[in-house]
Design a protein around this motif. Sequence first.
Motif, PDB file in Angstrom:
ATOM      1  N   LYS A 214       1.044  -1.105   0.032  1.00 48.74           N
ATOM      2  CA  LYS A 214       0.105   0.013  -0.055  1.00 48.74           C
ATOM      3  C   LYS A 214       0.866   1.232  -0.124  1.00 48.74           C
TER       4      LYS A 214
ATOM      5  N   PRO B 209       3.297   0.906  -3.886  1.00 43.69           N
ATOM      6  CA  PRO B 209       2.768   0.044  -4.847  1.00 43.69           C
ATOM      7  C   PRO B 209       3.957  -0.530  -5.957  1.00 43.69           C
TER       8      PRO B 209
ATOM      9  N   ALA C 194       5.502  -4.158  -5.244  1.00 42.96           N
ATOM     10  CA  ALA C 194       4.902  -5.219  -4.773  1.00 42.96           C
ATOM     11  C   ALA C 194       5.596  -6.719  -4.924  1.00 42.96           C
TER      12      ALA C 194
END
Length: 156
Positions: A29, A32, A35
């Motif tokens: 979060k 991003p 990830a």
Amino acid sequence: GMGAHLVAFVPQAAVWWGIYEQSKKFLVKRVPESANGVPVHLASGISAGVVNAIVSNPLDIMKVRVQCQIGADGGAFRTIANMLRTEGLASLGKGLAPKIWMAVPVSALSSVSYEMIMTLSRTSPVEDPPSKGPVSSVLGVQGLGVSGLRGERLAP
């Protein structure tokens, strides 16, 4: 015996995986674009290892005492109650520092290895162009594909 081992092991696995996944979500979060990156997997694994060590340490102490019959008169939970009564709350933290020192590298390596294997297993070698292979997406390295892992020469 076996009951004490299961009482200690099952919560450890649940805590580790729960913290690992929550840490991953938290980090993704905030960043991003990372990830599928190693730093997220390393940090999540380390977090899971530390929290798991702290949460599971009392159960490990109880397991060892029950298996060795050290102050274990009447089973797992009676052993913990006896520890608290005779040795105080500090008895539940015995051996915590070495456990954390062991958990950090093991959890970090386990999480990165797990994510690499999962990424490689989801990608078909036929559809793996050299510049966008599963290893490059996990490690952030361009130019490595599954064909490069098999020792074949990559086309320029």
